[in-house]
Design a protein around this motif. Structure first.
Motif, short mmCIF file in Angstrom:
data_model
loop_
_atom_site.label_atom_id
_atom_site.label_comp_id
_atom_site.label_asym_id
_atom_site.label_seq_id
_atom_site.Cartn_x
_atom_site.Cartn_y
_atom_site.Cartn_z
N LEU A 192 0.82 -1.22 0.00
CA LEU A 192 0.00 0.00 0.00
C LEU A 192 0.85 1.27 0.00
N ILE A 193 1.84 1.31 0.87
CA ILE A 193 2.61 2.54 1.09
C ILE A 193 3.38 2.98 -0.15
N HIS A 201 -4.36 3.12 -5.10
CA HIS A 201 -4.09 3.36 -3.68
C HIS A 201 -5.41 3.39 -2.90
N ARG A 205 -6.39 0.93 -0.02
CA ARG A 205 -6.45 1.59 1.29
C ARG A 205 -7.79 1.29 1.98
N TRP A 208 -7.48 -1.31 4.52
CA TRP A 208 -6.74 -0.87 5.71
C TRP A 208 -7.64 0.02 6.57
N GLY A 371 4.68 -1.04 11.23
CA GLY A 371 4.07 -0.95 12.55
C GLY A 371 4.99 -1.27 13.72
N THR A 374 8.45 1.88 14.03
CA THR A 374 7.87 3.21 14.30
C THR A 374 7.42 3.31 15.75
N LEU A 441 9.16 12.20 3.78
CA LEU A 441 7.79 12.11 3.29
C LEU A 441 7.87 12.65 1.86
N ARG A 443 6.62 13.06 -2.12
CA ARG A 443 5.50 13.02 -3.06
C ARG A 443 5.96 13.60 -4.39
N PRO A 527 2.93 13.97 12.75
CA PRO A 527 3.86 12.82 12.85
C PRO A 527 3.31 11.58 12.13
N PHE A 528 2.00 11.54 11.90
CA PHE A 528 1.42 10.40 11.18
C PHE A 528 1.13 10.79 9.73
N SER A 529 1.78 11.85 9.25
CA SER A 529 1.61 12.35 7.90
C SER A 529 0.22 12.96 7.72
N ASN A 534 -1.88 9.10 4.60
CA ASN A 534 -1.35 9.25 5.98
C ASN A 534 -1.28 7.88 6.64
N CYS A 535 -0.79 7.84 7.87
CA CYS A 535 -0.57 6.54 8.53
C CYS A 535 -1.90 5.82 8.75
C1 HEM Z 1 4.34 5.83 16.41
C2 HEM Z 1 3.87 5.05 15.49
C3 HEM Z 1 3.75 5.39 14.02
C4 HEM Z 1 4.09 6.54 13.37
C5 HEM Z 1 4.68 7.82 13.93
C6 HEM Z 1 3.76 6.32 11.97
C7 HEM Z 1 3.98 7.26 10.96
C8 HEM Z 1 3.66 7.04 9.64
C9 HEM Z 1 3.91 7.99 8.59
C10 HEM Z 1 4.56 9.36 8.79
C11 HEM Z 1 3.44 7.46 7.43
C12 HEM Z 1 3.42 8.11 6.07
C13 HEM Z 1 4.66 7.89 5.25
C14 HEM Z 1 4.58 8.72 4.01
O1 HEM Z 1 3.80 9.65 3.92
O2 HEM Z 1 5.37 8.46 3.11
C15 HEM Z 1 2.91 6.16 7.75
C16 HEM Z 1 2.32 5.33 6.82
C17 HEM Z 1 1.78 4.11 7.14
N1 HEM Z 1 1.73 3.52 8.39
FE1 HEM Z 1 2.39 4.33 10.11
N2 HEM Z 1 3.24 5.07 11.82
C18 HEM Z 1 3.19 4.48 13.05
C19 HEM Z 1 2.70 3.23 13.35
C20 HEM Z 1 2.02 2.41 12.47
C21 HEM Z 1 1.38 1.17 12.82
C22 HEM Z 1 1.29 0.55 14.23
C23 HEM Z 1 0.87 0.66 11.69
C24 HEM Z 1 0.10 -0.64 11.60
C25 HEM Z 1 0.26 -1.52 10.71
C26 HEM Z 1 1.20 1.58 10.59
C27 HEM Z 1 0.85 1.41 9.27
C28 HEM Z 1 1.10 2.32 8.27
C29 HEM Z 1 0.73 2.10 6.88
C30 HEM Z 1 0.00 0.89 6.31
C31 HEM Z 1 1.15 3.23 6.17
C32 HEM Z 1 0.96 3.50 4.68
C33 HEM Z 1 -0.33 4.27 4.45
C34 HEM Z 1 -0.59 4.60 3.01
O3 HEM Z 1 0.32 4.69 2.22
O4 HEM Z 1 -1.78 4.74 2.68
N3 HEM Z 1 1.89 2.63 11.13
N4 HEM Z 1 3.06 5.92 9.10
#
Ligand code: HEM
Length: 592
Positions: A192-193, A201, A205, A208, A371, A374, A441, A443, A527-529, A534-535
């Protein structure tokens, strides 16, 4: 051929490059013109069509067949053996091509010409790749932005935008994932990412989103609680009960988060906590793959070649084998719980077309990678900051004790945890100072869109944008005072009335002058985009972190191990796309 219709300025540049490189060898005549034209055609095709190294046939055509013609014609100009002459001609070809590419990248006609940046970064992505290998890209980018301002050219076709106001336009409509993702994930069905097509996407998504809606996350609590209890028991067994003086908390938190993500993604598979280490060697594969992936992502043009290197391909094969085995086992046994895998495999059958095995393997492996590190690096960071700020530790302990008294059961009430102001302030402050994805990050405008305007910056096709969170989160314009200091109170302003534990003086954490103004720019805090990519796991990550922090603080009195110098923490932090941390040796004493 339209691609051969180069603008006048490009022809001029290429002619200059060819003349510079070839004039000592080939006289000014028709042969040199033919040679120049062939070189120009190759350069033009690269610029317009960007065939990458996985398109082997195109590569051979462009880099071997094309230069053969002028090489044959020009043999007469070399008074040496034909073999040497052909070799020399090929060398001239590659030199001219390189010279013309460099000239163009440094010329005022390049779309990013007006943006400042280090010379080597403007010429080649190898500069960022090299800096990545050192693990300190977050610090490098911070220094670059301090030197050059909010917009810095960090690659020939890449600009880093440290401007909070531009976050929405850089990360939303018309700006899917950039080229680094193709380089990171060399599979025909990317996770996905890494998906660049907006429609694809959105389709993937949706699965998810179902997996991480509030009902689903609630359903994961029993698995999370079981693993959290196991962490507490193992820590107790290995320190308090065994009389061992200290334990590496960062390692144990990493074991925990990997075991838990294994449960979530594939219904089990890891038992790092039970084994007290990495018996299967899989965790080590994951950790060691981080650095090579972070470097390879910076050089998409040669990524397929790098993926072929034995130590890289071995890791990839191992990951895939693991995924295939888990999918097979899970399909054979069916779902025992509604975990992430349940949704990835679409056991509810809500999708018209069932997910393929390759999609499931890709996304399941992504879950473990996205997951585990991070969450675990952030959790370890939380303890590093709390132990470095004993007053904050005590405040948090009081807050947790009040809601979850030590003798009255585990802190598993997720709603109550989400309402603890200081706990959430501590988590936010750690994610601000140590964002799990610190820099890249990335794009890039949608193919065929002609580019996208972000504020005053025109991002043309073939150009990528980077939003460096580590830099933005430490800008005084976004977080003030003391943007580099750990000061959870900056997050407590809305909660002032609710929290009985206010307020540590800013003078305790910083020497900076402070006239009472506090800036906490929540819109800049991502922080989660942000946007459609986004995350996906944000809700689960927050629940996991709240439970683990509360549980460890409720059960143990935690201190840095004697002899540990807290300054080592920052030194060991490495930006390998995701932050990777060093050891965190602590002593533990039971509170109850
Ligand atoms: C402190 C914990 C976490 C932080 C700070 C975090 C942060 C992020 C960030 C910044 C992105 C975006 C990356 C980008 O834009 O290129 C991302 C994407 C993603 N994260 Fe997290 N993450 C965390 C935990 C998790 C957990 C526990 C999961 C569970 C599986 C997860 C699953 C994903 C997925 C699947 C994406 C891709 C989303 C997409 O492309 O649509 N993350 N995360």
């Amino acid at each position: 051929m339209r691609v051969l219709e180069l603008p006048f300025r490009d022809v001029a540049l290429l002619d200059v490059a060819c003349a510079l490189v070839m004039s000592p060898f080939i006289p000014e005549n028709n042969d040199r013109t033919l040679t120049s034209r062939v070189f120009q055609a190759v350069h033009a095709i690269y610029r317009h069509l960007e065939p990458d190294t996985s398109a082997r046939f195109a590569q051979v055509l462009l880099l071997v067949v094309a230069p053969s013609f002028p090489a044959a014609v020009s043999l007469q100009h070399f008074e040496v053996s034909p073999a040497f002459a052909v070799l020399a001609m090929f060398a001239l070809f590659y030199l001219s091509l390189t010279a013309s590419v460099i000239l163009y990248r440094l010329s005022p006609w390049h779309p990013l010409a007006k943006y400042p940046g280090p010379l080597f970064a403007k010429i080649s992505k190898f500069w960022v790749a090299y800096r990545t290998s050192k693990g300190k890209l977050h610090i490098d980018f911070k220094s670059l932005h301090e030197q050059y301002g909010p917009y810095v050219r960090v690659g020939p076709n890449e600009i880093s935008v440290a401007d909070a106001a531009l976050i929405p336009s850089a990360l939303t409509d018309g700006m899917p994932k950039g080229p680094m993702w193709k380089a990171r994930t060399p599979t025909s069905v990317p996770p996905l990412i890494a998906i660049r097509s907006t429609q694809e996407h959105a389709r993937r998504r949706s699965r998810w989103n179902r997996a991480f809606n509030s009902a689903s996350v609630k359903g994961y609590e029993p698995v999370l609680q079981k693993r959290a209890l196991q962490l507490i028991n193992e820590l107790e067994k290995r320190t308090v009960s065994s009389g061992s003086p200290s334990v590496n908390l960062a390692e144990w938190i990493s074991f925990f988060s990997t075991d838990f993500m294994g449960d979530m993604a594939f219904g089990g598979g890891f038992e790092l906590m039970r084994d007290g280490g990495d018996k299967e060697g899989f965790w080590t594969v994951l950790e060691s793959g981080m650095r090579s992936a972070a470097i390879i992502q910076q050089v998409p043009s040669i990524a397929p070649l790098l993926h072929g290197l034995p130590f890289v391909s071995k890791n990839l094969r191992r990951l895939r084998k693991f995924g295939v085995e888990r999918v097979k086992a899970r399909k054979a046994n069916g779902a025992l719980t509604k975990d992430l895998f349940y949704h990835l495999i679409d056991e509810d059958k809500v999708e018209k077309i069932a997910p393929t095995d390759t999609e499931i393997i890709s996304d399941g492996t992504l879950a473990i990678i996205a997951g585990s590190d991070t969450t675990s690096t952030t959790l370890s960071g939380i303890f590093y900051y709390l132990l470095s700020h004993p007053l904050d530790y005590q405040r948090l302990q009081r807050e947790i004790d009040q809601s979850f008294p030590p003798r009255e059961g585990e802190p598993f009430d997720v709603l109550k945890l989400s309402e603890l102001p200081f706990l959430n302030a501590v988590i936010n402050e750690t994610l601000r100072l140590q964002p799990a994805v610190p820099t890249y990050l990335q794009r890039a405008p949608e193919s065929g869109s002609g580019g996208k305007r972000i504020g005053d910056i025109l991002i043309s096709e073939g150009t990528a944008v980077v939003v460096p969170l580590y830099v933005i989160f430490r800008q005084p314009s976004c977080f003030f005072p003391a943007p580099n200091a750990f000061w959870p109170d900056r997050w407590m302003r809305d909660a002032v009335k609710r929290s009985p534990y206010l307020s540590e003086s800013i003078s305790e954490v910083s020497d900076e002058k402070y006239d009472g103004e506090v800036i906490t720019n929540s819109a800049a805090f991502i922080p989660f985009s942000f946007g459609p990519a986004n995350c996906a796991g944000r809700a689960l990550a927050l629940t996991e972190m709240r439970i683990i922090v509360a549980f460890l603080i409720q059960r143990f009195e935690i201190k840095f191990a004697p002899g540990y110098d807290p300054k080592e923490w920052e030194g060991h932090l490495e930006d390998l796309f995701v932050f990777s941390c060093g050891p965190l040796p602590v002593t533990l004493a039971m509170r109850v």
